[in-house]
Each structure stands twice: as structure tokens, then as C-alpha cells.
Design a protein around this motif. Sequence first.
Motif, PDB file in Angstrom:
ATOM      1  N   PHE A 129     -34.698  51.371  35.909  1.00 54.46           N
ATOM      2  CA  PHE A 129     -36.137  51.111  35.786  1.00 54.46           C
ATOM      3  C   PHE A 129     -36.766  52.219  34.930  1.00 54.46           C
ATOM      4  O   PHE A 129     -36.115  53.234  34.670  1.00 54.46           O
ATOM      5  CB  PHE A 129     -36.804  50.956  37.158  1.00 54.46           C
ATOM      6  CG  PHE A 129     -36.462  51.995  38.181  1.00 54.46           C
ATOM      7  CD1 PHE A 129     -37.027  53.252  38.133  1.00 54.46           C
ATOM      8  CD2 PHE A 129     -35.560  51.704  39.198  1.00 54.46           C
ATOM      9  CE1 PHE A 129     -36.721  54.201  39.087  1.00 54.46           C
ATOM     10  CE2 PHE A 129     -35.240  52.654  40.148  1.00 54.46           C
ATOM     11  CZ  PHE A 129     -35.815  53.908  40.090  1.00 54.46           C
ATOM     12  N   PRO A 130     -38.018  52.047  34.486  1.00 52.66           N
ATOM     13  CA  PRO A 130     -38.604  53.039  33.575  1.00 52.66           C
ATOM     14  C   PRO A 130     -38.613  54.460  34.161  1.00 52.66           C
ATOM     15  O   PRO A 130     -38.858  54.655  35.351  1.00 52.66           O
ATOM     16  CB  PRO A 130     -40.039  52.533  33.382  1.00 52.66           C
ATOM     17  CG  PRO A 130     -39.988  51.104  33.700  1.00 52.66           C
ATOM     18  CD  PRO A 130     -38.935  50.918  34.732  1.00 52.66           C
ATOM     19  N   LYS A 131     -38.326  55.435  33.249  1.00 55.94           N
ATOM     20  CA  LYS A 131     -38.192  56.821  33.685  1.00 55.94           C
ATOM     21  C   LYS A 131     -39.499  57.354  34.285  1.00 55.94           C
ATOM     22  O   LYS A 131     -39.482  58.081  35.277  1.00 55.94           O
ATOM     23  CB  LYS A 131     -37.768  57.673  32.487  1.00 55.94           C
ATOM     24  CG  LYS A 131     -37.230  59.022  32.891  1.00 55.94           C
ATOM     25  CD  LYS A 131     -36.885  59.867  31.707  1.00 55.94           C
ATOM     26  CE  LYS A 131     -35.637  59.367  31.010  1.00 55.94           C
ATOM     27  NZ  LYS A 131     -35.350  60.077  29.778  1.00 55.94           N
ATOM     28  N   ASP A 132     -40.636  56.957  33.689  1.00 56.09           N
ATOM     29  CA  ASP A 132     -41.905  57.482  34.208  1.00 56.09           C
ATOM     30  C   ASP A 132     -42.178  56.999  35.626  1.00 56.09           C
ATOM     31  O   ASP A 132     -42.810  57.687  36.426  1.00 56.09           O
ATOM     32  CB  ASP A 132     -43.069  57.134  33.265  1.00 56.09           C
ATOM     33  CG  ASP A 132     -43.170  55.650  33.022  1.00 56.09           C
ATOM     34  OD1 ASP A 132     -42.107  55.033  32.843  1.00 56.09           O
ATOM     35  OD2 ASP A 132     -44.282  55.099  33.015  1.00 56.09           O
ATOM     36  N   GLN A 133     -41.647  55.806  35.961  1.00 58.68           N
ATOM     37  CA  GLN A 133     -41.809  55.317  37.340  1.00 58.68           C
ATOM     38  C   GLN A 133     -40.940  56.121  38.295  1.00 58.68           C
ATOM     39  O   GLN A 133     -41.339  56.407  39.414  1.00 58.68           O
ATOM     40  CB  GLN A 133     -41.438  53.841  37.422  1.00 58.68           C
ATOM     41  CG  GLN A 133     -42.491  52.962  36.803  1.00 58.68           C
ATOM     42  CD  GLN A 133     -42.458  51.553  37.363  1.00 58.68           C
ATOM     43  OE1 GLN A 133     -41.878  51.298  38.398  1.00 58.68           O
ATOM     44  NE2 GLN A 133     -43.082  50.647  36.667  1.00 58.68           N
ATOM     45  N   ALA A 134     -39.726  56.472  37.820  1.00 62.36           N
ATOM     46  CA  ALA A 134     -38.816  57.279  38.652  1.00 62.36           C
ATOM     47  C   ALA A 134     -39.463  58.628  38.957  1.00 62.36           C
ATOM     48  O   ALA A 134     -39.403  59.110  40.099  1.00 62.36           O
ATOM     49  CB  ALA A 134     -37.493  57.465  37.939  1.00 62.36           C
ATOM     50  N   LYS A 135     -40.101  59.215  37.955  1.00 58.70           N
ATOM     51  CA  LYS A 135     -40.721  60.538  38.144  1.00 58.70           C
ATOM     52  C   LYS A 135     -41.834  60.487  39.196  1.00 58.70           C
ATOM     53  O   LYS A 135     -42.054  61.445  39.909  1.00 58.70           O
ATOM     54  CB  LYS A 135     -41.282  61.038  36.805  1.00 58.70           C
ATOM     55  CG  LYS A 135     -40.195  61.538  35.862  1.00 58.70           C
ATOM     56  CD  LYS A 135     -40.812  62.010  34.570  1.00 58.70           C
ATOM     57  CE  LYS A 135     -39.735  62.300  33.539  1.00 58.70           C
ATOM     58  NZ  LYS A 135     -40.308  62.509  32.208  1.00 58.70           N
ATOM     59  N   LYS A 136     -42.522  59.326  39.264  1.00 58.88           N
ATOM     60  CA  LYS A 136     -43.617  59.196  40.230  1.00 58.88           C
ATOM     61  C   LYS A 136     -43.109  59.273  41.669  1.00 58.88           C
ATOM     62  O   LYS A 136     -43.847  59.557  42.588  1.00 58.88           O
ATOM     63  CB  LYS A 136     -44.320  57.846  40.027  1.00 58.88           C
ATOM     64  CG  LYS A 136     -45.294  57.840  38.879  1.00 58.88           C
ATOM     65  CD  LYS A 136     -45.967  56.495  38.806  1.00 58.88           C
ATOM     66  CE  LYS A 136     -46.647  56.297  37.471  1.00 58.88           C
ATOM     67  NZ  LYS A 136     -46.970  54.901  37.217  1.00 58.88           N
ATOM     68  N   TYR A 137     -41.825  58.942  41.842  1.00 57.73           N
ATOM     69  CA  TYR A 137     -41.251  58.904  43.184  1.00 57.73           C
ATOM     70  C   TYR A 137     -40.814  60.273  43.698  1.00 57.73           C
ATOM     71  O   TYR A 137     -40.456  60.413  44.867  1.00 57.73           O
ATOM     72  CB  TYR A 137     -40.030  57.977  43.208  1.00 57.73           C
ATOM     73  CG  TYR A 137     -40.366  56.560  43.582  1.00 57.73           C
ATOM     74  CD1 TYR A 137     -40.501  56.195  44.912  1.00 57.73           C
ATOM     75  CD2 TYR A 137     -40.556  55.581  42.625  1.00 57.73           C
ATOM     76  CE1 TYR A 137     -40.803  54.908  45.268  1.00 57.73           C
ATOM     77  CE2 TYR A 137     -40.861  54.287  42.963  1.00 57.73           C
ATOM     78  CZ  TYR A 137     -40.984  53.952  44.291  1.00 57.73           C
ATOM     79  OH  TYR A 137     -41.294  52.662  44.655  1.00 57.73           O
ATOM     80  N   PHE A 138     -40.762  61.280  42.815  1.00 58.91           N
ATOM     81  CA  PHE A 138     -40.258  62.581  43.252  1.00 58.91           C
ATOM     82  C   PHE A 138     -41.183  63.218  44.288  1.00 58.91           C
ATOM     83  O   PHE A 138     -42.384  63.300  44.084  1.00 58.91           O
ATOM     84  CB  PHE A 138     -40.095  63.523  42.057  1.00 58.91           C
ATOM     85  CG  PHE A 138     -38.912  63.186  41.188  1.00 58.91           C
ATOM     86  CD1 PHE A 138     -37.743  62.702  41.741  1.00 58.91           C
ATOM     87  CD2 PHE A 138     -38.961  63.360  39.818  1.00 58.91           C
ATOM     88  CE1 PHE A 138     -36.653  62.379  40.959  1.00 58.91           C
ATOM     89  CE2 PHE A 138     -37.884  63.043  39.019  1.00 58.91           C
ATOM     90  CZ  PHE A 138     -36.725  62.547  39.587  1.00 58.91           C
ATOM     91  N   MET A 139     -40.561  63.657  45.374  1.00 60.26           N
ATOM     92  CA  MET A 139     -41.306  64.371  46.407  1.00 60.26           C
ATOM     93  C   MET A 139     -41.258  65.862  46.080  1.00 60.26           C
ATOM     94  O   MET A 139     -40.327  66.316  45.395  1.00 60.26           O
ATOM     95  CB  MET A 139     -40.647  64.128  47.776  1.00 60.26           C
ATOM     96  CG  MET A 139     -40.713  62.692  48.237  1.00 60.26           C
ATOM     97  SD  MET A 139     -42.401  62.193  48.546  1.00 60.26           S
ATOM     98  CE  MET A 139     -42.479  60.655  47.656  1.00 60.26           C
TER      99      MET A 139
END
Lengths: 214, 361
Positions: B227-237
Motif C-alpha cells: 500500500f502507499p508509503k505515506d499511509q504506512a508512515k501514518k500508522y507508526f506509533m
Amino acid sequence: MEVHPTRLELLRLKRRKVLAEGIADILQKDLETLIISLVEFRQKATAFRGQLHEKMNHAYSSYLEGEMIAGAITTRELSMSAQSSDFDVEVDTTKGVLGLPFSIFHLTKQVDEGLAIRLNILDTPFQLEEAALEIEEALNFIVKLAELMATIREILEMISLKRRQINRIRFKIIPQLDATIRYVELILEEIERQDAIRVRVLQRKRKERSLKTA
Amino acid sequence: MKPLEYKEIMPRVAIEKLKLISTDNLLDLVGKNPDAIRCALLETSYRNNILRIPPDEFDSISMEEALFESYAQTLNKIVKYSGGDVKNVLLAIGGKFVISNVKTLLRAAKTEMDIDEAIRHIIPIGSLNKDQYRNILSSSSSVESAVELLATSDLDPAIREVIVQNKVNEKSLLLLELALDRAAYTKISDSIEKLKGLDNLIAKNVLGIEADAINLKVIFRYKMQNFPKDQAKKYFMPSFVFNDEVFENALELPDIKSIAEYMLEVSERTNNPFYRDMFAHISKQCKSSLSQIENILERTSLETSLNIMKKYLKYYNIGYVLAFLNLKWFEIRNLRCLIIGSERRIAAELIQRSLVLQHDS
């Protein structure tokens, strides 16, 4: 069949019979080709059905595993609140066996670029994602299976049509032609016999006339 | 917290820890029918919660509700007897469950789920009780109205702020959920920063590994699902050990093996044995399925708690409390697995594979 009992008509009828037999042979060959492709498509459909069954089993097992990990309520919550995927089936046609128009189904998924992730990763074990992905793959199999079924139905309809055509030629047109030919031959034979008698009578009369004059 | 202040809380945690079900007893329940599991649980600390379920309503959902209630009671009891910064950490941990409740409420409002059914998933932790959640849910006709009611409720102001600041997307609640999750872990991180000395170090290990397990889960899912990298970054805690750059670098790597090796290299620099063991294990198992790797991540959190308990034997640190809460949560998670597996008649091997147990069990 109304015909003029002439030699020309007889020749024409015999030519028509040969033509009808030729057409019946061609139709028979088409029928055999259709039956062979029907068997092939049926085998393909059986294989697809097996793969679909396997995929669904795997998806169900992943789902159960995911449900065990995430909990029954969370799984229900996630499944109900996740953004639903919109699928559509596009239908196309191609020429298949004997130039028959076969339908081709394409499963298309409308992807919302803004929301590529449907389920919250924090709450969703990978098994649930896996189950969702496998169900998507299973949908592809279902669509392909539907396509095969449509093709099989098309072939079956064509087989039944060809069989009707062959039967019509073999059991209606050819016997009718045979009967007409026999009828024309009988009439011609009758005319020949009458002519022969007429010739003999004339010959006899000519002989008697010549004897009288002598 | 001063050692003397631990005097009140530690014996209670020690007693609660003795009530935990042993791994052997847990494994004995694998493959048993739901009634047998219920009978076995009547001999444990869950007895009172399970007895409240009417026999004709006994199913996996009611059992799950009883287990959550037990966890909430235990956490509330420990919070009650704790003080100072430890109490703040425990309240921040409770915040995770409050966020879970808020997510449940929002999802129920979005899907117009049956109110009674949704309320069963509410864990009675935090400033709102089940009745208050029920009132909010029954008075809200849409997600927007639920958000408005939550924003004016007695929820933690930090959570209310997140709810107000993040607009609800009609299609998906994901962005709001993400913001809520991040707020919960930020609060935990902030409360840990206030701890001093050994307490700070231990809390960072026990709770940090949990947050980083989520970050790794996001990276691995990104690799698998693309999935898009920027979406993955949003998930980082918020991580307690690594900075954002480490995770962003990991996102660039091609596969799970290289990610695990990179993270192992970084964790060796931080000299953290728990992280080192986790990444060493993942790099060995990198060819396994992602579900097995996620199981390793969860198991690492459990093993960290067990190791903390062994390593810091003295009563006067936060390790024992946090490790106990983690163990209790994993016990509930495993029991839930057993109950659902038994109800759905899943093969014993599959149930056992889904449990989070120590490596040698």
C-alpha cells in the motif's frame, strides 16, 4: 414435394441429395468439434471449481484463525465498519470454437486511492487480511467459472442446434429426397415401359401393314 | 516512585500474579469443548465474572465480555492502589482500552450495530462506564453525532481533543482511529518519560516493545500488501527506542529478511537484549508466513515481560506491575482463542498455533 417427373428433375434431386449428405457430414464434424470443446471446457470448469473450493476453504480457515486472535466482537466490528470494496464485472466477447461468440468476464475492483488500507492494522491480525485477499481471489475464480458456464451453455445450445439440423437433414430432407427420387424414377420407368409397349405396338402394326401391302 | 510507595501495590500484584493460569493448564484446555473450558475457568480468578453469565446465554461473546471485565477489574484495582508517576503510566495504559471503547462506539454508530451487542465489547476502564457509552450510542444517529457527544462527554481531554481535531471521513473511520491510537501511545510515552532511573528503563522495554511490534507489523504489511508509503508512515506509533528515520529506512528495504537484519544491526547499537533477540528470531524465521511473524512479535512482548519479572526480582520497580498486566492480557487473549476455537470446532493444532506462549512451550 411437387416435382416434374423428368430426368432433369431426377438429376437435380440426386444432386440435392448428395449436397444434403455433404452438409450433414460437415454438421456432424462441427458437432464432434463442439463436443470435444465442451469436454475440454467442462474439465476446465471442474478444475476451476476445485481451485475455488480450495481457496474458499483456505480463506475460511484464515478467517477463523483471525477471529480467534482478534476476538469475535472485534472481527464483527471490523467487518461491518470496513469500507466495502466495489466490484464490477465487465463483459467482452471473443470468437471461440467454430467462430461462436464467447463471453469473457473481467472482474474489476474500484480502488479508492485515498484509502488503500481498509482495516486498522493495529486491530487486525494478518489472517483476517489474508482471508479478505483470498476471498477476492475466490471472486476471480467465481467470475471465471461463470464465464466458463456461459461458454458451456453457448456450446450446448449450439450442439443442440447442430443436432437438430443433422436430424432434420438425415431423417427428413434425405428421406424426402429419396422418396421423391424413387417416385420420379418410378414415373420415368413407367413412361419408359409405356414407350416400349407403344414402340412394340407400332412395330407390330407397321409389320402387319407391310405384310398386307406385300 | 519511591520504594516505600510500592509497598501498597506490590503485594496485590503478587497475589494477582499467583492467580494467572499456568501454561500447562492453558494447554490442557486446547481442543476441549466450551463447557469443559467454562468449568475449568470456574476454578480460576475469572469465576465471579463467568458466573454472571446466564447458562442459556453462554457463548464466546459472553465469555469474551467476562474476560474483559476481569481485566478491567484487575487494572482498576492496581490503579487504585498505585500512586505518583506509576499511576500515570497505568492510567495511560488504561487509555488504550478507552480508545478501544471509543473505536467500538464509532464503528457501532457507523454501521448502526445493535446497541446491546456493541456495548458488550466495551471494557469498563476509564472515566465513562458502560451505561454512559450506551447513552451516547443510543442518542447518536450517525458517526458525526456520536463524535459530537463524545467531544462533550467526560472522556480524557486529550482524547476529546483528538476526536474534535480529526474530521470523520464518511467512507472510513480509519484516519480518526489512527489518530486515537497514536494519542494513546503518545500518552504512554509521555508518562514513561516522567519515570526515573530503572523504572524508566523497564517501562521503555515492556511498553516500547509493544509499540515497536506495531511499527514492525506496519512495515511487514507494507512489504506484503504494497500500500502507499505515506499511509504506512501514518500508522507508526511513537517508538521509545528508535527514531522515525529507522522505520522510514526499513520501509525502503526489499524484504522481511533485510528489514530484520537492518533492525538487528540498529538494535545492537542501542544494546537492548530484548530487541536483539526479537530481530534475531525474525531474521531466522523470515521465510515463514506473515501471520507466524506477527505471532513472534506478540510472543516477544510476552517473553520480555517474563524476562523483566525474572531479571528485576526486587519488588520496588515498575517492571513487576507492567509485566503482570502484559501477562494477564496475553492470558485473556489466549483464553479468547481457546473459547472461539472450541466453539467453532477448530482443529487443536490450529488453536495451539494461534496461542501466544513462551518459546519453549
